[in-house]
Scaffold this active site. Structure first.
Site, PDB file in Angstrom:
ATOM      1  N   MET A 264     -12.818 -44.455  -4.634  1.00 56.26           N
ATOM      2  CA  MET A 264     -13.191 -43.078  -5.560  1.00 56.26           C
ATOM      3  C   MET A 264     -14.075 -43.982  -6.654  1.00 56.26           C
ATOM      4  SD  MET A 264     -13.303 -39.882  -6.710  1.00 56.26           S
ATOM      5  CE  MET A 264     -12.063 -39.279  -6.699  1.00 56.26           C
TER       6      MET A 264
ATOM      7  N   GLN B 268      18.544 -59.374 -20.408  1.00 55.32           N
ATOM      8  CA  GLN B 268      17.654 -58.278 -20.285  1.00 55.32           C
ATOM      9  C   GLN B 268      18.298 -56.667 -20.843  1.00 55.32           C
ATOM     10  OE1 GLN B 268      19.692 -57.669 -15.931  1.00 55.32           O
ATOM     11  NE2 GLN B 268      18.325 -58.648 -14.988  1.00 55.32           N
TER      12      GLN B 268
ATOM     13  N   LYS C 279      26.463 -51.010 -22.342  1.00 62.62           N
ATOM     14  CA  LYS C 279      27.207 -50.771 -21.094  1.00 62.62           C
ATOM     15  C   LYS C 279      28.587 -50.679 -21.924  1.00 62.62           C
ATOM     16  CE  LYS C 279      28.178 -54.731 -17.673  1.00 62.62           C
ATOM     17  NZ  LYS C 279      28.465 -56.112 -16.919  1.00 62.62           N
TER      18      LYS C 279
END
Length: 581
Positions: A493, A114, A163
């Protein structure tokens, strides 16, 4: 006082006036969430259903108040899920502080679990970003981030925190009252000298520097005194600078029509005699023709988007252009200006007004009033439930204090055309990026920031599929928002373009599939109503308002004709006065 980096972050946010953070937890921000838990009586956290909604909610909070919105996500996919919301804020000059966690400093650059280089990813869509790898720098970085987000032309910034920094201990020193947050740091201080901080300081100083000169003001006044058919074209910068009253005074002094960009909606009251409405691709006949017939176009806090100018070399073809803006990068970027003044819009208009005569006349000779009679219509056909009826009935029921959010598409343009906006910061929409899925998060953020004001989201069935998961958030926190879905069973649209320019080849724009939005609302513990004609919509609106009064979000599934169009419309590449009516 020795605090952890996570605690220092919370203290610094509170110091900057933050009362609400929108976010979603993950491994890299666990220390931060632990401190949010411990300090829940001092700062509120809203758990969203997806990180993108955290960014949009912070955006809606910021647009509706002028304050800085704050969102929080973990590393990797959590951080990248913020990107669309950050880009949305960047394109529309919204002050936003996005905070992301990252892997520990020793794991950076190793393709760790991550891990993503979110500062590199977001560099083109923020005013500035930081990666904090030293806990001693954290508090000052937060102060700098808020200063940069607020200063000059506002916009989003990002703080990425490893962290280990959130766990490390450091001395917490509150900022001195009134002290500039961007003062150069003492080399002998515990944090040492930070080149990042110094670059941020220079950036913020450049953003706040005023460059208004007597020569520029003089050139502007000369153009205004010579003009016979002036038009004011106002954008979001008027709202950001708090210059709406100055704009009104300016227009009345000049006796000049006022056309608004999408981001300028709300900066000038729609019931004023000089208001001509939206300008550009779906602009009114009055606004578009006035600009093309003007001899002076005064752009005020607007950026000449391609959706405004269409064919730029034929835009305002007979007019000299006077550009008033805080951002020098906008001058001559899209349209050549005869003269310009760079600085705060409020100050510029006040200075110019002080040099103009008290009464000025124009030579429009009734042209504007004639063009205004050609008011925009979604379609001349008589349909069972027309968008204009939905918008006007909702406006009557909610009153002038309402805050209106939209997603992107036909419903967005109908809202800009037909909703009677009279106040700034009452229209929240993704203008520059055109982000489908923006609306519910933005409405949620606006309601949290403005609990006493009614908030409505106008959305389309295509857009609502992208953000309906956020119904769980508005239910969990008892955030009462009225949601009106313009349900035509198509991507409206895009289908409109396919009808007009692609010979009716409706490739992948028909949404003949679930969900049933009434049952979906009920699945989230909310109430839903279906409407297919005027009578059933009126009844649904009445019932929905009772839910809102009880503190509960309500959803109205309003069925409209799939071939209802947004008109007028300027075909791509055509001058703005060549409109399909």
């Amino acid at each position: 006082m020795q605090y952890s980096g996570a605690r220092i972050l919370i203290e610094a946010l509170i110091e900057q006036g933050t009362d609400t953070v929108f976010g979603y937890p993950g491994g890299s921000v666990l220390f931060i969430y632990d401190e949010l838990y411990k300090n829940s009586d001092r700062i509120r956290h809203i758990l969203v259903s997806h990180e993108q909604h955290a960014a949009h909610a912070a955006d809606g909070y910021a647009r509706s108040t002028g304050k800085v919105g704050v969102c929080l996500a973990t590393s990797g996919p959590g951080a990248t899920n913020l990107v669309t919301g950050i880009a949305t804020a960047y394109m529309d000059s919204v002050p936003l502080v996005a905070i992301t966690g990252n892997v520990a400093t020793g794991l950076l650059g190793k393709d760790s679990f991550q891990e993503v280089d979110i500062t590199g990813v977001t560099m083109p869509i923020v005013k500035h970003n930081w990666i904090v790898k030293d806990v001693n720098e954290l508090a000052e970085v937060v102060r700098e981030a808020f200063a940069v987000a607020r200063s000059g032309r506002p916009g989003p910034v990002l703080i990425d925190i490893t962290k280990d920094v959130t766990a490390a201990m450091a001395e917490w020193r509150p900022a001195d009252s009134g002290t500039a947050a961007l003062a150069p740091r003492d080399k002998n201080s515990p944090a040492g000298e930070s080149s990042l901080n110094l670059r941020a300081q220079r950036l913020a100083e450049r953003n706040t520097r005023q460059t208004v000169t007597e020569a520029d003001i003089g050139a502007a006044v000369k153009l205004l005194l010579e003009a016979k058919r002036p038009v004011l074209y106002a954008g979001g910068g008027v709202i950001i600078s708090g210059a709406c009253e100055e704009l009104k005074n300016f227009a009345e002094r000049l006796n000049a029509p006022v056309a608004l960009s999408l981001m300028g909606i709300g900066s000038f009251p729609s019931d004023h005699r000089l208001y001509t409405g939206l300008i550009g691709m779906h602009g009114t006949v009055a606004s578009n023709r006035a600009v093309q017939k003007a001899d002076l176009l005064v752009s005020i806090g607007a950026r000449f988007s391609d959706r405004v100018t269409s064919q730029a070399d034929k835009f305002a073809r007979g007019a000299k252009v006077l550009h008033l803006d805080i951002d020098p990068a906008e001058i001559n970027k899209n349209v050549k200006s005869e003269a310009w003044v760079i600085g705060d819009i409020k100050c510029i208009i006040r200075t110019i007004l002080g040099k103009l005569p008290q009464k000025m006349e124009t030579q429009w000779n009734g042209d504007i009033d004639g063009w205004k009679k050609k008011s925009p219509a979604a379609n001349s056909r008589d349909t069972a439930l027309h968008p204009r009826f939905i918008l006007e009935e909702t406006a009557k029921r909610l009153g002038p204090e309402a805050i209106v959010a939209t997603d992107v598409g036909q419903h967005q343009m109908w809202t800009a055309q037909f909703y009677p906006f009279t106040k700034p910061r009452s229209f929240l929409t993704s203008g520059g990026l055109g982000t489908m899925g923006y609306g519910l998060g933005a409405a949620e953020g606006a309601k949290i920031a403005n609990p006493a004001k009614p908030v409505v989201l106008f959305t389309g069935d295509g857009c609502f599929r992208m953000n309906c998961g956020e119904l769980s958030t508005v239910n969990a926190y008892k955030i009462p928002v009225l949601v009106v879905v313009f349900n035509n069973g198509v991507l409206g649209m895009v289908r409109q373009w396919q009808t007009l320019f692609y010979e009716g080849r409706y490739a992948e724009t028909t949404l003949d599939r679930p969900p049933d939005f009434v049952k979906l609302a009920e699945a989230y513990g909310l109430t839903g109503y279906s409407a297919h004609d005027k009578a059933s919509f009126t009844a649904a609106l009445e019932n929905a308002m009772k839910d809102i009064a009880a503190g509960k979000t309500a959803v109205i599934d309003a069925r409209i004709d799939r071939d209802e169009k947004v008109l007028p419309m300027v075909p791509g590449g055509k001058p703005i006065d060549e409109q399909i009516l």
